[in-house]
Enzyme design. Structure first.
Site, PDB file in Angstrom:
ATOM      1  N   GLU A   1      33.689  11.274  13.162  1.00 28.12           N
ATOM      2  CA  GLU A   1      32.975  12.559  13.268  1.00 28.12           C
ATOM      3  C   GLU A   1      32.931  13.059  14.705  1.00 28.12           C
ATOM      4  OE1 GLU A   1      28.920  12.534  11.818  1.00 28.12           O
ATOM      5  OE2 GLU A   1      28.635  14.652  12.271  1.00 28.12           O
TER       6      GLU A   1
ATOM      7  N   LYS B   1      35.263  13.800   9.604  1.00 30.26           N
ATOM      8  CA  LYS B   1      34.074  14.653   9.403  1.00 30.26           C
ATOM      9  C   LYS B   1      33.988  15.631  10.562  1.00 30.26           C
ATOM     10  CE  LYS B   1      29.072  14.483   8.719  1.00 30.26           C
ATOM     11  NZ  LYS B   1      27.995  13.819   8.006  1.00 30.26           N
TER      12      LYS B   1
HETATM   13  P1  13P Z   1      24.252  18.173   9.237  1.00 28.18           P
HETATM   14  O1  13P Z   1      24.997  18.521   7.965  1.00 28.18           O
HETATM   15  O2  13P Z   1      22.787  18.474   9.160  1.00 28.18           O
HETATM   16  O3  13P Z   1      24.946  18.706  10.449  1.00 28.18           O
HETATM   17  O4  13P Z   1      24.292  16.588   9.340  1.00 28.18           O
HETATM   18  C1  13P Z   1      25.457  15.934   9.073  1.00 28.18           C
HETATM   19  C2  13P Z   1      25.579  14.767   9.940  1.00 28.18           C
HETATM   20  O5  13P Z   1      25.763  13.670   9.483  1.00 28.18           O
HETATM   21  C3  13P Z   1      25.504  14.970  11.399  1.00 28.18           C
HETATM   22  O6  13P Z   1      25.900  13.813  12.051  1.00 28.18           O
END
Ligand code: 13P
Length: 344
Positions: free
Chosen positions: A179, A224
């Site tokens: 991510e 992600k």
């Molecule tokens: P949000 O969808 O609230 O951005 O959170 C997702 C997430 O895992 C952020 O690290």
């Protein structure tokens, strides 16, 4: 039964399914609870997560996996069953956030830029988490857009940490969710959509280069990313169609087709807009990878409000959660439209 990394990754992005990000750290969940005037304690956090994970309709039909926080993976429901077993009873795969947070990146931009920590001892923690049932993990690198920022140092350091984390996960039979988040909210969010495109492309190219150097198997991971979108404080906000077009263009240019799935974060988008963007992108398919959600706020906000911290409202919270999960499931199939929100 031997489940391969690729099997787990494919299950996480199965058609019409996505991931619930419920891995808020104690500091973040406190902020969420503040919004409903609920004190954050070990018990209230447990009650909240139990409400979500025992929402059978959402968990069986629309949610493939749940990202947990360290405290939650050890917690038990009121019945004495572990929360991990509660979600597994619905067929959802337990996942775990393994980074220890974004800390100031030493150097001239330390007041703005961060490096995500948590690599020390990670191998041993992954072995433990696997024993507790986790089959996938998450690590979030944070990139901010501001004057002269991000720096190459920040992009490179975060991409490198993501690759080291991903390799350690795969070594231990855990699918890494990689991510890299370009922030759309916060104090430095005045950038336009094209600036977001430029930084997202740069970051994703760097991340895949580092993943290659670390010999991470792309078939056994999930990406992600953020969507390509203007910052919250930008004067000009792009249309939903432009966000969908530019996000797809950027991902097609940077994400190899061997990655089984891309699961977006919501990042501060409103519930319905996050759903709309995802649906528009899937409707523009066919795409080389599955495209779905891994939302935190955009899946939970309505449920949190409806629940309000009271036992009598558990069913109302679960209904709100199931509705959002269903809308996002339809979006993952490219079949959502606004009228479906009213029909609920
Ligand atoms: P949000 O969808 O609230 O951005 O959170 C997702 C997430 O895992 C952020 O690290």
């Amino acid at each position: 039964m031997t489940e391969t990394l690729a099997d787990i990754a494919h299950a996480l992005v199965a058609p019409g399914k996505g991931i619930l990000a419920a891995d808020e750290s104690s500091g973040t969940i406190k902020k969420r609870f503040d919004s409903i005037n609920l004190v954050s304690t070990e018990d209230t956090r447990r009650d909240y997560r139990e409400m979500l994970f025992s929402a059978t309709d959402a968990m069986q039909n629309y949610v493939s996996g749940v990202i947990l926080y360290d405290e939650t993976i050890h917690q038990k429901a009121k019945t004495g069953t572990t929360l991990v077993d509660v979600m597994r009873a619905s067929g959802a795969i337990p996942g775990i956030k393994v980074d220890t947070g974004a800390k100031p990146l030493a150097g001239p931009t330390a007041r703005i830029e961060t490096i995500t920590e948590g690599l020390d001892g990670l191998r041993e923690r992954l072995v433990e988490y696997h024993k507790l049932g986790a089959r996938f993990a998450k690590w979030r690198g944070v990139i901010t857009i501001a004057d002269g920022v991000p720096t190459w140092n920040c992009v490179k350091a975060n991409a490198h940490a993501l690759a080291r984390y991903a390799a350690l996960c795969q070594e231990n039979g855990i699918v890494p969710i990689v991510e890299p988040e370009i922030l759309m909210d916060g104090p430095h969010s005045g950038h336009d959509i094209d600036e977001c495109y430029r930084v997202t492309e740069w970051t994703l190219r760097t991340v895949f280069r580092e993943l290659y150097d670390a010999r991470v198997s792309l078939e056994g991971m999930i990406l992600k990313p953020n969507m390509v979108i203007a910052g919250q404080k930008a004067n000009a906000q792009a249309s939903a169609e432009e966000v969908a077009d530019k996000t797809l263009k950027c991902l097609k240019a940077t994400v190899p087709a061997s990655v089984p799935g891309i699961a977006f974060l919501s990042g501060g988008q409103s519930d319905q807009i996050a759903t709309q963007h995802l649906s528009l992108m899937n409707a523009a398919g066919p795409l080389p990878w599955a495209l779905t959600f891994s939302y935190g706020r955009a899946l939970q906000a309505a449920a949190l409000t409806a629940w309000g911290g009271t036992p009598e409202n558990v069913a109302a919270g679960q209904r709100a959660f199931s509705h959002r999960a269903k809308m996002n499931s339809l979006a993952a199939l490219g079949r959502w439209d606004a009228a479906m929100e009213k029909a609920a």
